[in-house]
Write a protein that holds these residues in place. Structure first.
Motif, PDB file in Angstrom:
ATOM      1  N   TYR A 242      19.497 103.901  59.368  1.00  0.00           N
ATOM      2  CA  TYR A 242      19.840 105.140  58.673  1.00  0.00           C
ATOM      3  C   TYR A 242      18.630 105.666  57.892  1.00  0.00           C
ATOM      4  N   SER A 243      18.426 106.970  57.926  1.00  0.00           N
ATOM      5  CA  SER A 243      17.349 107.548  57.104  1.00  0.00           C
ATOM      6  C   SER A 243      17.653 108.965  56.647  1.00  0.00           C
ATOM      7  N   VAL A 244      18.649 109.601  57.243  1.00  0.00           N
ATOM      8  CA  VAL A 244      18.854 111.025  56.968  1.00  0.00           C
ATOM      9  C   VAL A 244      19.212 111.251  55.493  1.00  0.00           C
TER      10      VAL A 244
ATOM     11  N   GLY B  48      10.258 110.701  55.604  1.00  0.00           N
ATOM     12  CA  GLY B  48      11.277 110.473  56.630  1.00  0.00           C
ATOM     13  C   GLY B  48      10.962 109.197  57.397  1.00  0.00           C
ATOM     14  N   ALA B  49      11.339 109.165  58.669  1.00  0.00           N
ATOM     15  CA  ALA B  49      11.048 107.973  59.463  1.00  0.00           C
ATOM     16  C   ALA B  49       9.543 107.699  59.486  1.00  0.00           C
ATOM     17  N   ALA B  50       8.733 108.758  59.551  1.00  0.00           N
ATOM     18  CA  ALA B  50       7.272 108.588  59.548  1.00  0.00           C
ATOM     19  C   ALA B  50       6.792 107.954  58.251  1.00  0.00           C
TER      20      ALA B  50
ATOM     21  N   TYR C 189      24.735 112.746  63.033  1.00  0.00           N
ATOM     22  CA  TYR C 189      24.241 112.053  61.838  1.00  0.00           C
ATOM     23  C   TYR C 189      25.384 111.843  60.859  1.00  0.00           C
ATOM     24  N   ALA C 190      25.341 110.696  60.199  1.00  0.00           N
ATOM     25  CA  ALA C 190      26.365 110.378  59.198  1.00  0.00           C
ATOM     26  C   ALA C 190      25.701 109.664  58.037  1.00  0.00           C
ATOM     27  N   ALA C 191      26.445 109.502  56.946  1.00  0.00           N
ATOM     28  CA  ALA C 191      25.877 108.884  55.741  1.00  0.00           C
ATOM     29  C   ALA C 191      27.022 108.498  54.813  1.00  0.00           C
TER      30      ALA C 191
ATOM     31  N   ILE D 211       4.890 122.944  60.862  1.00  0.00           N
ATOM     32  CA  ILE D 211       4.430 122.901  62.264  1.00  0.00           C
ATOM     33  C   ILE D 211       5.463 122.089  63.044  1.00  0.00           C
ATOM     34  N   GLU D 212       6.005 122.681  64.062  1.00  0.00           N
ATOM     35  CA  GLU D 212       7.027 121.995  64.877  1.00  0.00           C
ATOM     36  C   GLU D 212       6.931 122.571  66.283  1.00  0.00           C
ATOM     37  N   PRO D 213       6.849 121.700  67.317  1.00  0.00           N
ATOM     38  CA  PRO D 213       6.681 122.229  68.682  1.00  0.00           C
ATOM     39  C   PRO D 213       7.812 123.165  69.090  1.00  0.00           C
TER      40      PRO D 213
HETATM   41  C1  LIG Z   1      21.726 109.990  68.469  1.00  0.00           C
HETATM   42  C2  LIG Z   1      21.214 109.499  67.140  1.00  0.00           C
HETATM   43  C3  LIG Z   1      22.122 109.287  66.103  1.00  0.00           C
HETATM   44  C4  LIG Z   1      21.653 108.887  64.847  1.00  0.00           C
HETATM   45  N1  LIG Z   1      22.557 108.723  63.831  1.00  0.00           N
HETATM   46  C5  LIG Z   1      22.088 108.536  62.573  1.00  0.00           C
HETATM   47  C6  LIG Z   1      22.989 108.547  61.472  1.00  0.00           C
HETATM   48  O1  LIG Z   1      24.212 108.643  61.641  1.00  0.00           O
HETATM   49  N2  LIG Z   1      22.484 108.432  60.220  1.00  0.00           N
HETATM   50  C7  LIG Z   1      21.135 108.305  59.997  1.00  0.00           C
HETATM   51  O2  LIG Z   1      20.727 108.247  58.845  1.00  0.00           O
HETATM   52  N3  LIG Z   1      20.269 108.245  61.040  1.00  0.00           N
HETATM   53  C8  LIG Z   1      20.701 108.361  62.303  1.00  0.00           C
HETATM   54  N4  LIG Z   1      19.835 108.339  63.360  1.00  0.00           N
HETATM   55  C9  LIG Z   1      18.448 108.007  63.153  1.00  0.00           C
HETATM   56  C10 LIG Z   1      17.639 109.305  63.129  1.00  0.00           C
HETATM   57  O3  LIG Z   1      16.715 109.439  64.156  1.00  0.00           O
HETATM   58  C11 LIG Z   1      16.730 109.400  62.045  1.00  0.00           C
HETATM   59  O4  LIG Z   1      17.448 108.959  60.948  1.00  0.00           O
HETATM   60  C12 LIG Z   1      16.236 110.846  61.826  1.00  0.00           C
HETATM   61  O5  LIG Z   1      16.261 111.682  62.937  1.00  0.00           O
HETATM   62  C13 LIG Z   1      14.830 110.727  61.354  1.00  0.00           C
HETATM   63  O6  LIG Z   1      14.486 111.999  60.906  1.00  0.00           O
HETATM   64  P1  LIG Z   1      12.980 112.433  60.777  1.00  0.00           P
HETATM   65  O7  LIG Z   1      12.997 113.881  60.447  1.00  0.00           O
HETATM   66  O8  LIG Z   1      12.255 111.496  59.889  1.00  0.00           O
HETATM   67  O9  LIG Z   1      12.344 112.208  62.237  1.00  0.00           O
HETATM   68  P2  LIG Z   1      12.760 112.902  63.596  1.00  0.00           P
HETATM   69  O10 LIG Z   1      14.184 113.233  63.644  1.00  0.00           O
HETATM   70  O11 LIG Z   1      12.192 112.030  64.666  1.00  0.00           O
HETATM   71  O12 LIG Z   1      11.973 114.290  63.573  1.00  0.00           O
HETATM   72  C14 LIG Z   1      10.593 114.383  63.815  1.00  0.00           C
HETATM   73  C15 LIG Z   1      10.247 115.846  64.100  1.00  0.00           C
HETATM   74  O13 LIG Z   1       8.846 115.956  64.248  1.00  0.00           O
HETATM   75  C16 LIG Z   1       8.573 116.736  65.392  1.00  0.00           C
HETATM   76  N5  LIG Z   1       7.266 116.293  65.930  1.00  0.00           N
HETATM   77  C17 LIG Z   1       7.000 115.188  66.651  1.00  0.00           C
HETATM   78  N6  LIG Z   1       5.694 115.134  66.955  1.00  0.00           N
HETATM   79  C18 LIG Z   1       5.136 116.242  66.409  1.00  0.00           C
HETATM   80  C19 LIG Z   1       3.806 116.740  66.375  1.00  0.00           C
HETATM   81  N7  LIG Z   1       2.789 116.110  66.988  1.00  0.00           N
HETATM   82  N8  LIG Z   1       3.579 117.884  65.692  1.00  0.00           N
HETATM   83  C20 LIG Z   1       4.580 118.545  65.058  1.00  0.00           C
HETATM   84  N9  LIG Z   1       5.860 118.106  65.068  1.00  0.00           N
HETATM   85  C21 LIG Z   1       6.127 116.971  65.738  1.00  0.00           C
HETATM   86  C22 LIG Z   1       9.711 116.473  66.349  1.00  0.00           C
HETATM   87  O14 LIG Z   1       9.853 117.553  67.281  1.00  0.00           O
HETATM   88  C23 LIG Z   1      10.893 116.375  65.373  1.00  0.00           C
HETATM   89  O15 LIG Z   1      11.471 117.624  65.138  1.00  0.00           O
HETATM   90  C24 LIG Z   1      20.267 108.684  64.641  1.00  0.00           C
HETATM   91  C25 LIG Z   1      19.388 108.878  65.709  1.00  0.00           C
HETATM   92  C26 LIG Z   1      19.836 109.278  66.932  1.00  0.00           C
HETATM   93  C27 LIG Z   1      18.840 109.459  68.038  1.00  0.00           C
END
Ligand SMILES: Cc1cc2nc3c(=O)[nH]c(=O)nc-3n(C[C@H](O)[C@H](O)[C@H](O)COP(=O)(O)OP(=O)(O)OC[C@H]3O[C@@H](n4cnc5c(N)ncnc54)[C@H](O)[C@@H]3O)c2cc1C
Length: 371
Positions: free
Chosen positions: A266-268, A254-256, A43-45, A31-33
């Motif tokens: 960093y989390s990717v 992930g971040a959640a 993103y880097a690592a 599920i993704e909007p």
């Molecule tokens: C510009 C930038 C550069 C970064 N560089 C790095 C890097 O170099 N290395 C690194 O490790 N990290 C980096 N980060 C940190 C990065 O945000 C996180 O590491 C990563 O995006 C987290 O991934 P995620 O999938 O856990 O969460 P997110 O990327 O936040 O993804 C969450 C997803 O859930 C979806 N969502 C939200 N609410 C809902 C809902 N109610 N229902 C359904 N879907 C929903 C969103 O649309 C999104 O697609 C960077 C962040 C930014 C903003």
């Protein structure tokens, strides 16, 4: 139809998890909007963090020996990779998944003995639909809140031949025009491909973090002092995200799922590297992982407490650590002896004044922000 796995959110973590679940033969719903949305963040690592299954084309550029500056130059003998963000996303192929363009309004845990009659976890969507699955994983990221420390940055993308210096993991030198005593920021400089470089002024963590507009001014000042005059036509990157938050539980990822490194953001790579374990149903939070996370959270408190003028010396000491010690602190999740040893060596190498501030910040934990 009920899937084996339902993933809420298709950022890097959710997409990696769904992709790996599909390759393990599970039926998957996502599920993704905005499922078609392209990613834009750079993103880097560290290269040694990436799982073997990741497609090589997901990496756009490698810096074999990135440079870090506190007050002196240190070379990190550890390859660092910058992703091709489009190819990374596409390589996490979701063919075969049931993709729903909607927003998850509520995740409902299983109710074996409840009145709702469902024996499976389910999600209620903004559209009103309800979907159940064998497992539901929350990968919706972490929302902003004043209670959470954030990382901010402002970057420009320039032609590679305009940047004649090192590729920089961090450069804390004081040529960005910041006033004495102001919260510090560093320059990050990485190749995006053979032709372009990202130059980014970054506030590592702050509560609140520096405003990206101030970082813009500092970047312009810093680059000018290094012979680069920005034209204003450069492509830009604005960064702002929380480095804390998330829940350490089996149903979040992930971040959640609190997989973000609290002291670096960093989390990717962690999400990519741990997706298979989640698909198998392994716990990501055995005791050593909890302890390592707690130490890194203490590292975040120390960073937030350090007086701005002490940060360059702090990073001199960090980058003087042997690479395995740096790796233990920056990467991986369960090396408790390595993480503790790295932090102890770092502490021992710092001036007394800095040690006192850090010790006070570490032993006086702040009230935890709500997830
Ligand atoms: C510009 C930038 C550069 C970064 N560089 C790095 C890097 O170099 N290395 C690194 O490790 N990290 C980096 N980060 C940190 C990065 O945000 C996180 O590491 C990563 O995006 C987290 O991934 P995620 O999938 O856990 O969460 P997110 O990327 O936040 O993804 C969450 C997803 O859930 C979806 N969502 C939200 N609410 C809902 C809902 N109610 N229902 C359904 N879907 C929903 C969103 O649309 C999104 O697609 C960077 C962040 C930014 C903003």
């Amino acid at each position: 139809m009920t899937s084996d796995l339902l993933v809420c959110g298709a950022g890097p973590a959710g997409r990696a998890l769904a992709h790996r679940a599909l390759s393990h033969g599970l039926s998957v719903a996502v599920i993704e909007p905005q499922p078609q949305r392209r990613w834009t963040a750079t993103y880097a690592a560290w290269a040694d963090e990436l799982p073997g299954w990741l497609a090589s084309e997901a990496v756009a550029a490698t810096v074999n020996r990135p440079v870090a500056w506190g007050t002196r130059r240190a070379v990190m003998d550890r390859p660092y990779v910058v992703f091709d963000i489009g190819r990374l996303r596409d390589s996490l192929d979701l063919t075969g998944a049931h993709i729903v363009a909607d927003r998850v309004a509520e995740i409902v845990p299983p109710t074996r003995w409840g009145t709702r009659g469902l024996d499976l976890p389910s999600v209620r969507l903004a559209s009103g639909n309800v979907m159940a699955a064998g497992r539901v994983i929350d990968a919706r990221g972490v929302g902003r809140s004043p209670a959470r420390a954030e990382q901010t940055a402002f970057g420009v993308i320039v032609e590679r031949d305009r940047w004649r210096e090192d590729m920089l993991f961090m450069d804390w030198r004081a040529d960005n025009g910041a006033e004495t005593g102001a919260p510090p920021s560093f320059l990050y400089a990485v190749p995006l491909d053979d032709e372009r470089v990202l130059l980014e002024e970054t506030c590592l963590v702050g509560r609140p973090a520096l405003d990206p507009r101030d970082l813009h001014d500092r970047l312009r000042h810093r680059l000018r002092s290094r012979g680069i005059e920005l034209t204003g036509d450069e492509a830009i990157e604005r960064v702002r995200f929380p480095v804390e938050g998330g829940l350490r539980k089996a149903t979040a990822f992930g971040a959640a799922g609190a997989l973000m490194h609290p002291a670096t953001g960093y989390s990717v790579a962690t999400a990519l590297a741990t997706a298979d374990a989640v698909v198998r149903g392994d716990s990501l939070w055995p005791a050593p992982a909890r302890a390592v996370h707690a130490l890194r959270a203490a590292g975040l408190r120390a960073l937030l407490a350090l007086p701005p003028q002490d940060l360059p010396a702090f990073f001199d000491a960090f980058f003087a650590l042997p690479v395995p010690a740096q790796r233990a602190y920056l990467s991986g999740r369960e090396d408790l002896p390595g993480t503790a040893a790295a932090m102890t060596s770092l502490f021992a190498a710092l001036p007394w004044r800095t040690r006192r501030v850090m010790a006070a910040a570490v032993v006086r934990p702040r009230k935890r922000a709500r997830p």
